[in-house]
Design a protein around this motif. Structure first.
Motif, mmCIF file in Angstrom:
data_model
loop_
_atom_site.group_PDB
_atom_site.id
_atom_site.type_symbol
_atom_site.label_atom_id
_atom_site.label_comp_id
_atom_site.label_asym_id
_atom_site.label_seq_id
_atom_site.Cartn_x
_atom_site.Cartn_y
_atom_site.Cartn_z
ATOM 1 N N VAL A 220 11.147 37.068 1.833
ATOM 2 C CA VAL A 220 10.558 35.903 1.275
ATOM 3 C C VAL A 220 11.307 36.315 -0.511
ATOM 4 O O VAL A 220 11.056 37.271 -0.669
ATOM 5 C CB VAL A 220 9.028 36.084 1.305
ATOM 6 N N PHE A 221 11.910 35.206 -0.784
ATOM 7 C CA PHE A 221 11.754 35.524 -2.535
ATOM 8 C C PHE A 221 11.273 34.656 -3.225
ATOM 9 O O PHE A 221 10.278 34.896 -3.696
ATOM 10 C CB PHE A 221 13.443 35.413 -2.332
ATOM 11 N N CYS A 222 11.227 33.425 -2.683
ATOM 12 C CA CYS A 222 10.512 32.307 -3.810
ATOM 13 C C CYS A 222 9.352 31.587 -3.542
ATOM 14 O O CYS A 222 8.739 31.996 -4.779
ATOM 15 C CB CYS A 222 11.434 31.136 -4.273
ATOM 16 N N GLY A 223 8.835 31.491 -2.442
ATOM 17 C CA GLY A 223 7.783 31.445 -2.039
ATOM 18 C C GLY A 223 7.832 30.198 -1.611
ATOM 19 O O GLY A 223 6.609 29.453 -0.579
ATOM 20 N N ILE A 224 8.640 29.414 -2.301
ATOM 21 C CA ILE A 224 8.337 27.857 -2.829
ATOM 22 C C ILE A 224 8.448 26.688 -1.670
ATOM 23 O O ILE A 224 9.443 25.576 -2.280
ATOM 24 C CB ILE A 224 7.624 26.935 -3.678
ATOM 25 N N GLY A 225 10.157 26.782 -1.287
ATOM 26 C CA GLY A 225 11.329 26.773 -0.342
ATOM 27 C C GLY A 225 12.062 26.009 -0.914
ATOM 28 O O GLY A 225 13.169 25.455 -0.640
ATOM 29 N N VAL A 226 12.289 26.569 -2.454
ATOM 30 C CA VAL A 226 13.454 26.775 -2.862
ATOM 31 C C VAL A 226 15.485 27.186 -2.978
ATOM 32 O O VAL A 226 15.876 27.176 -2.795
ATOM 33 C CB VAL A 226 13.191 26.964 -4.413
ATOM 34 N N CYS A 227 14.713 28.449 -2.385
ATOM 35 C CA CYS A 227 15.349 29.458 -2.550
ATOM 36 C C CYS A 227 16.597 29.590 -1.130
ATOM 37 O O CYS A 227 17.590 30.557 -1.268
ATOM 38 C CB CYS A 227 15.326 31.371 -2.646
ATOM 39 N N HIS A 228 16.149 29.406 0.495
ATOM 40 C CA HIS A 228 16.421 29.833 1.669
ATOM 41 C C HIS A 228 16.752 31.026 2.158
ATOM 42 O O HIS A 228 17.169 31.351 2.565
ATOM 43 C CB HIS A 228 17.299 28.296 2.031
ATOM 44 N N ASP A 229 15.930 32.006 1.237
ATOM 45 C CA ASP A 229 16.297 33.236 1.498
ATOM 46 C C ASP A 229 15.388 33.722 3.104
ATOM 47 O O ASP A 229 15.359 34.857 3.896
ATOM 48 C CB ASP A 229 15.867 34.791 0.409
ATOM 49 N N CYS A 230 14.442 32.697 3.566
ATOM 50 C CA CYS A 230 13.370 33.051 4.216
ATOM 51 C C CYS A 230 13.798 32.519 5.441
ATOM 52 O O CYS A 230 12.785 32.767 6.473
ATOM 53 C CB CYS A 230 11.939 32.946 4.155
ATOM 54 N N LEU A 231 15.360 31.871 5.884
ATOM 55 C CA LEU A 231 15.382 31.416 7.380
ATOM 56 C C LEU A 231 14.818 31.994 8.697
ATOM 57 O O LEU A 231 14.945 33.414 8.712
ATOM 58 C CB LEU A 231 16.572 31.306 7.267
ATOM 59 N N ALA B 25 10.535 29.524 6.469
ATOM 60 C CA ALA B 25 9.376 30.783 7.068
ATOM 61 C C ALA B 25 8.474 30.249 5.757
ATOM 62 O O ALA B 25 7.248 29.636 5.991
ATOM 63 C CB ALA B 25 9.520 32.149 7.258
ATOM 64 N N CYS B 26 8.542 30.099 4.549
ATOM 65 C CA CYS B 26 7.581 29.723 3.857
ATOM 66 C C CYS B 26 7.104 28.099 3.698
ATOM 67 O O CYS B 26 5.731 28.231 3.075
ATOM 68 C CB CYS B 26 8.461 30.354 2.343
ATOM 69 N N GLN B 27 7.525 27.357 4.295
ATOM 70 C CA GLN B 27 7.523 26.087 4.273
ATOM 71 C C GLN B 27 6.674 25.374 5.936
ATOM 72 O O GLN B 27 6.079 24.591 5.803
ATOM 73 C CB GLN B 27 8.267 25.192 4.318
#
Ligand SMILES: Cc1cc2nc3c(=O)[nH]c(=O)nc-3n(C[C@H](O)[C@H](O)[C@H](O)COP(=O)(O)OP(=O)(O)OC[C@H]3O[C@@H](n4cnc5c(N)ncnc54)[C@H](O)[C@@H]3O)c2cc1C
Ligand code: FES
Lengths: 453, 83
Positions: B40-51, B62-64
């Motif tokens: 996770v980086f942004c936690g709100i669906g913006v950064c796309h790090d959490c794929l 994953a955060c969404q």
């Protein structure tokens, strides 16, 4: 829908404080409203509901249809006037979501903002979060991002983040504020007054920090994160007023997480798709929250950052204006208009008290990633400009690949613009698709062209 | 539901990111270029790090995404082509 005439309900995009207030205000004046939000539950970032709690805290009046789990992925002007809003409903990023579109003559954009994050060596290590991410995980999931956490960046938002982390059971090793906020607030009498109104809230956070013995340092930042597969320690440093590191002030601090936030960036893609003019990166609006495009209103953090209260006030004004456009005869929302004016004053004072001077460039090394998605290091970006003369936004993107990854420049855009000296910071926000779409979904025709309200 | 092959039971309403973090994981994908770990980086669906890969579909934030009964969640390696 038959014929070219565009009608339908007021469509509100975003279910945060601004969008909810807009929907309520429009419904109060007898018009139908469709409120579209990507979240599972209403509330947006500020009233974030804990999705484990089950019950919904917010009720909407009759006349408001709420489409949760629904993203607006494109927005299309209709030649006869108004807009067609393209929606996908279903589990996030899953295949087979329901595609729909709805036409409206009165569109309210309330898509909010997200954290600005500045790059520094090691900022792509797991364990580095935005301040908003830490807040979202603590409030929405009851999850703490670490046992020993540093909160760093600029602006009053760092304080509620430290509070939420503490409430979630994390140990906060310090709150580092890069600015010198007290002096900044006092520089202009009007700003001091605007700040004073919030001072009660700030005093509350001050007491909380003291109770938990959390140090609060000004003119200090996290300038590097260390670790192999995750954050194990960070380097903090004192900053000059221009945010360059004071030589010799670096300290290594053990930490398993760091949360950084340098203000907020508005989510302007739907506004740009509608053709709305921007002012200083935010959507430009008049006193009735009308944008430069007829029939399109904007409210909340999209138009300036002043917190949930002013966002809700703007939403109310926008909702009333949208209802009026559709034939209602509302009285001017005098109280909300007053709150909007005060909110704008506060937002401007906030922006002046917590600027982001350019000195953060000096924290970067040649191999520090600037674009996280395409893994573009600072050295590469500099070469693109110096050796290959990539001077415009398109050239910078194509030559360096910065901003071309999955997030489409949402995270690196403002930073790349600053590092390469681009004038138009919002250029990175011009993306035809506002939210990820699977190719299979693009190929399918809309299932139900007109969602009920 | 399953996470990287392991069966587990979780509360309704969790996001995939919330679940993975609660399990003590901070990263669950690697980048396409450098193979670097990300979570996770942004936690709100913006950064796309959490794929993450959910039920065979890659690139799910994953955060969404909310966890559902029977979901099969696994880490994502670089850029995965659609199954
Ligand atoms: C991660 C984060 C956490 C925050 N937490 C706090 C906090 O705890 N306390 C505080 O005082 N302030 C917080 N803020 C500041 C916050 O932005 C504002 O105070 C307030 O929530 C702004 O209200 P808004 O209605 O303008 O936007 P938001 O509350 O951000 O609401 C915008 C809504 O629009 C939706 N949306 C955006 N784009 C689309 C689309 N294309 N399709 C469908 N829906 C869309 C979003 O999902 C969201 O629900 C936070 C900000 C961020 C970024
Ligand atoms: S953490 Fe940024 S998109 Fe999920």
């Amino acid at each position: 829908m038959s014929g070219p005439r565009v009608e339908g309900p007021v469509v509100v995009i975003g279910g945060g404080p601004a969008g909810m207030a807009a929907a309520r205000a429009a419904a109060r004046h007898g018009v139908r409203v469709l409120l579209v939000d990507s979240g599972a539950a209403l509330g947006g970032q500020y009233h974030r509901q804990n999705s484990l709690a089950g019950r919904d805290r917010f009720a909407l009046p009759p006349g408001v249809g709420h489409l949760p789990h629904t993203v607006v992925w494109a927005l299309e002007p209709v030649p006869e006037g108004g807009h067609r809003v393209h929606l996908h409903t279903g589990p996030a990023d899953g295949p087979g979501r329901t595609a729909r579109s709805v036409a409206t003559r009165a569109l309210v954009l309330a898509t909010g903002a997200y954290d600005r994050a500045l790059p520094f060596p090691g900022w792509d290590l797991p364990g580095v979060y935005t301040a908003g991410a830490a807040q979202a995980l603590a409030k929405g999931q009851g999850v703490r991002v670490g046992e020993r956490v540093l909160v760093a960046g600029t602006g009053p938002f760092l304080l509620p983040v430290a509070a939420s982390l503490t409430a979630a059971g994390a140990g906060v090793a310090g709150v580092l504020e890069a600015a010198e906020p007290v002096t900044a607030w006092l520089r202009r009498p009007a700003d001091a007054v605007a700040g004073w109104r919030k001072s009660g809230e700030l005093a509350g956070y001050g007491a909380l920090l003291a109770r938990h013995r959390i140090p609060y340092r000004r003119r200090t930042a996290v300038v590097a994160a260390h670790g192999t597969d995750r954050v194990e320690a960070v380097t903090t440093a004192r900053l000059t007023s221009g945010w360059e590191i004071v030589p010799g002030s670096e300290r290594r601090v053990e930490a398993d997480a760091v949360c950084v936030g340098f203000g907020f960036v508005p989510q302007v893609e739907t506004a740009l798709a509608a053709g709305c003019a921007l002012d200083g990166g935010f959507v430009a609006v008049d006193a009735a929250q009308a944008t430069s495009v007829p029939g399109v209103f904007a409210a909340g953090e999209l138009t300036g950052v002043g917190g949930a209260g002013p966002a809700a006030a703007e939403g109310e004004v926008a909702g009333v204006a949208a209802a009026k456009l559709l034939g209602a005869r509302p009285a001017p929302p005098a109280a909300a208009l007053r709150r909007v004016r005060a909110g704008r004053g506060f937002a401007a004072a906030l922006a002046r008290a917590y600027p982001v001077p350019d000195g953060w460039r000096t924290w970067l090394a040649d191999d520090t990633l600037v674009c996280r998605c395409e893994e573009v290091p600072y050295g590469e970006l500099r070469r693109a400009v110096r050796e290959r003369e990539a001077l415009g936004v398109r050239a910078v993107k194509l030559v360096s690949r910065a901003g071309l990854g999955q997030c489409q420049g949402r995270v690196c855009g403002p930073n790349v613009a600053c590092l390469t000296g681009l004038a138009d910071a919002a250029a990175f926000a011009r993306r035809p698709i506002a939210s990820p779409v699977r190719l299979g979904e693009l190929a399918e025709p809309p299932a139900d062209p007109e969602p009920g309200t | 539901m399953r996470v990287d092959g392991e069966e587990l039971v979780t509360e309704a309403g969790r996001t995939v990111a919330g679940l993975l973090l609660a399990l003590g994981r901070v990263s669950w994908r690697t980048t396409r270029g450098g193979g670097r770990p990300r979570g996770v980086f942004c936690g709100i669906g913006v950064c796309h790090d959490c794929l993450v890969v959910v039920n065979g579909a890659a690139d799910v934030r994953a955060c969404q995404r909310l966890v559902r009964d029977g979901d099969d969640i696994r880490s994502q390696d670089g850029a995965e082509l659609p199954a």
